[in-house]
Every structure is written in structure tokens, then in C-alpha cells.
Scaffold this motif. Structure first.
Motif, PDB file in Angstrom:
ATOM      1  N   GLU A 118       0.769   2.847  -3.604  1.00 50.76           N
ATOM      2  CA  GLU A 118      -0.462   3.029  -4.367  1.00 50.76           C
ATOM      3  C   GLU A 118      -0.470   4.294  -5.222  1.00 50.76           C
ATOM      4  OE1 GLU A 118      -4.021   2.432  -2.091  1.00 50.76           O
ATOM      5  OE2 GLU A 118      -3.552   0.318  -1.705  1.00 50.76           O
TER       6      GLU A 118
ATOM      7  N   TYR B 195       2.225  -5.096  -7.722  1.00 52.50           N
ATOM      8  CA  TYR B 195       2.183  -4.970  -6.272  1.00 52.50           C
ATOM      9  C   TYR B 195       2.455  -6.348  -5.658  1.00 52.50           C
ATOM     10  CZ  TYR B 195      -0.210  -0.434  -6.754  1.00 52.50           C
ATOM     11  OH  TYR B 195      -0.529   0.866  -7.049  1.00 52.50           O
TER      12      TYR B 195
ATOM     13  N   ALA C 199      -3.653   5.683   1.996  1.00 55.76           N
ATOM     14  CA  ALA C 199      -2.926   4.439   1.755  1.00 55.76           C
ATOM     15  C   ALA C 199      -1.791   4.250   2.757  1.00 55.76           C
ATOM     16  CB  ALA C 199      -2.371   4.424   0.327  1.00 55.76           C
TER      17      ALA C 199
ATOM     18  N   GLU D 225       0.816  -1.216   0.000  1.00 52.88           N
ATOM     19  CA  GLU D 225       0.000   0.000   0.000  1.00 52.88           C
ATOM     20  C   GLU D 225       0.852   1.270   0.000  1.00 52.88           C
ATOM     21  OE1 GLU D 225      -3.792  -1.813   2.457  1.00 52.88           O
ATOM     22  OE2 GLU D 225      -1.801  -1.745   3.353  1.00 52.88           O
TER      23      GLU D 225
END
Length: 350
Positions: A91, A106, A243, A88
């Protein structure tokens, strides 16, 4: 849940370049339609997500990956920091890579939130994480014609270690916001950044550390007010991206504390990374390498500039407005430099 060290403890206490040129060999890059298509992909059903089995001496476990886009020559695997944080942190790449038609993946390392989280300290070693990355590479079909590895902070350690052993599999290496020596990092934190703080504040922080009183709410309060917003993410607390807050919420503290430790001013105590130092090995990295440093980082930007000169085929990207998360607080410089590096390597112009 508690949060510790170099990637930002107890933050929750405070917060309730557009066109693609032709390749040098005359082949055109992917079209926007091709880039976005899931047609004939084995991950269409899951929207790009794959759970990849990782074999270890302690058994087989699954790690989470998600692929964005299609590009046969530019595929970037993202190694998050921590250890024990999550994908995260990256992001914001959604705002930059798709329009450049750069494929990116990711990936939550073993022990991180979206992957399996076995309760076994023996798994949290740099050597085992390197083999994990290699298994992920194989499962995703990445190779020396297209594989770019980008690691930030702890992810930068992992990226370097991977390159030492497996650089023949790489097209390009990106080391973001990470020095090549933990002893040097410790010295910079304790001799440069700490003394820049208000002397009374620094004295109180050091007293709490000396007493190993890391769970004291005052410790987190002082660090967040006087350190994080200066050297981790240079934004008012209320503006920190959602995030980033999610990755704090999802952090695995067992992995983090075991390898990184508690202290915000370096890696100390029994943390397994405290003596990590690969300065003398950088000269062995021959693959095109981008090293990213930032003016206000927790890491010494001059050391990272030196790293770019020590590898055989290096480039330095300096983010004058950035700190440890320069992909957020110096986005223009960060992404322009990263995208230019990938494009240059892809076109054999590096």
C-alpha cells in the motif's frame, strides 16, 4: 489466528523524480487528468476493482484485483509475498507511483484474503500459481508493450517462475527481496543471520524449533524482539505501518504453512518450497530485469546481486538501509530505483 514464518508470525502479540519525460518515439506520456480518469473504463463502477475468474483443475474461483491509474505503456502487476499474505504489503506504493503516472494493479492471489479461499491443498503449487498469473494478465489486457511484473519474497519466486514460462508477455521483471534458491536461503538464515543473534537467544529459538513447538508464545516473542525488527522491518514495533498489521490479520495460514512451513530460519519440514532452486535457469531470462536486495534482509544481498548478473539483461538495486520490507524501511532508495528502472525500460534506455 496464528501467523508463521518468513513473512512474520504472531506480530499481533506485540502490537494490540516527479516529472514524466517524453517517450523516445516522441509520444507524450499520459497527463495527470488522463491518469486519474475512470471515463470509459469497465471498472469505473467498482473504482478499479475486478474479480477475475481463474480456471483450475479443481474448478473456477475468483481473485481480487484493483487497478490504480491509466498508462498505456507502464502497467505494474504486484505479486505479494507469503504465500497467503495480501496486496496490503504494497500500500505504500500509493505514495510514489501516482505522481510518476505509473499504472499499477493490486492483486490478491487465490487463497488470500480478498480473493476466494478454497480449502484444498492441491491448489497450492507454484505451477498452478503461474497459470493463475497468466490468466490475470489476459483478463487485464497486459502485454509485452506495457507489462511489468513485480514480485517480492514468495512473489519473487512466482515472478521468476512466470518469466521462465511466459517472459514473451513481459516488458520488464522486478524480483524484490528473494533469492533464487531455497537451500541457499536456508544456509544464509542458519549460518549467518541466526549466529548474529545473542547466542543464548538463538539457542532457545533453535531448541523450540527442534521440538517443533512453533505455537509456543515464547517462540513468537523471541523472534519478534530479536529477528523481525532487525531483518523484516527495521522500525520500532509501535511504528510498523497499519497496512502491514492488516496483512498479518488477513493471512491464510493453510497456504502459508503448506508451502513455506513454520520455521523462521529457512524453509524446512514438509513445506513444498523447501527444495526450490532455479539458479541454473536464471540465464534463460532475457527480459529487462531488476533484482532488489537489502543489507539487513532475511535474504542474502550478495546472492541477489549475483542474480542480476546471471540474467541476460539485469540491473541490481541495493538498499543499504533496508531489510525484507525495504519498500518501507528504505523507501528513498527502493522507489527511486524501481521508478528509474521502469522509466529506462519504457524509454528503451535500459
Amino acid at each position: 489466528m496464528k501467523f508463521y514464518s518468513w513473512l512474520f508470525p504472531a506480530v499481533l502479540l506485540f502490537i494490540s523524480c516527479q516529472t514524466n519525460p517524453q517517450k523516445s518515439d516522441g509520444q507524450e506520456s499520459t497527463s495527470a487528468e488522463q491518469y486519474l480518469s475512470f471515463e470509459n473504463r469497465d471498472d469505473q463502477f467498482t473504482g478499479g476493482i475486478k474479480m477475475i475468474p481463474i480456471t483450475t483443475k479443481k474448478g473456477t474461483f475468483n481473485v481480487w484485483t484493483k487497478r490504480i491509474g491509466n498508462n498505456p505503456t507502464k502497467k505494474v502487476l504486484l505479486l505479494h509475498g507469503g504465500p497467503g499474505m495480501t496486496h496490503e504489503l504494497y500500500e505504500c506504493f500509493d505514495g510514489y507511483f501516482p505522481q510518476e503516472e505509473i499504472e499499477y494493479i493490486y492483486y490478491d492471489q487465490l487463497g488470500s484474503y480478498y480473493s476466494e479461499q478454497p480449502d484444498d491443498l492441491d491448489l497450492w503449487t507454484t505451477e498452478r500459481f503461474v497459470e493463475e498469473v497468466e490468466q490475470v494478465r489476459q483478463a487485464l489486457g497486459l502485454d509485452a508493450s506495457n507489462f511489468y511484473l513485480l514480485g517480492q519474497s514468495w512473489g519473487g519466486i512466482l515472478a521468476m517462475e512466470y518469466a521462465f514460462k511466459y517472459q514473451d508477455n513481459l516488458r520488464g521483471l522486478i524480483i524484490s527481496n528473494m533469492m533464487s534458491s531455497v537451500p541457499e536461503y536456508n544456509a544464509y538464515a542458519q549460518n549467518v543471520l541466526g549466529p548474529q543473534m545473542n547466542p543464548e537467544i538463538y539457542k532457545e529459538i533453535k531448541a523450540l524449533e527442534d521440538a517443533e513447538d512453533f505455537e509456543n508464545p515464547r517462540y513468537s516473542e523471541l523472534l519478534f524482539e530479536h529477528y523481525y525488527t532487525e531483518h523484516v522491518l527495521r522500525m520500532p514495533p509501535e511504528d510498523w505501518p497499519e497496512a502491514i498489521m492488516r496483512t498479518f490479520k488477513h493471512a491464510n495460514n493453510q497456504v502459508y504453512v503448506h508451502m513455506q512451513g513454520y520455521s523462521e530460519f529457512g524453509i524446512t519440514g514438509d513445506a513444498t518450497l523447501k527444495d526450490w532452486d532455479v539458479r541454473d535457469q536464471l540465464k534463460n531470462i532475457a527480459v529487462p530485469t531488476l533484482v532488489i536486495g537489502a543489507q539487513y534482509d532475511t535474504m542474502d544481498p550478495e546472492h541477489m546481486k549475483w542474480m542480476s548478473e546471471e540474467v541476460q539483461n539485469g540491473r541490481y538495486l541495493y538498499c543499504p538501509n533496508g531489510s525484507h520490507l525495504s519498500q518501507y524501511d528504505d523507501q528513498k532508495n527502493y522507489f527511486e530505483g524501481v521508478i528509474r528502472f521502469i522509466e529506462d525500460v519504457d524509454q528503451n534506455n535500459f
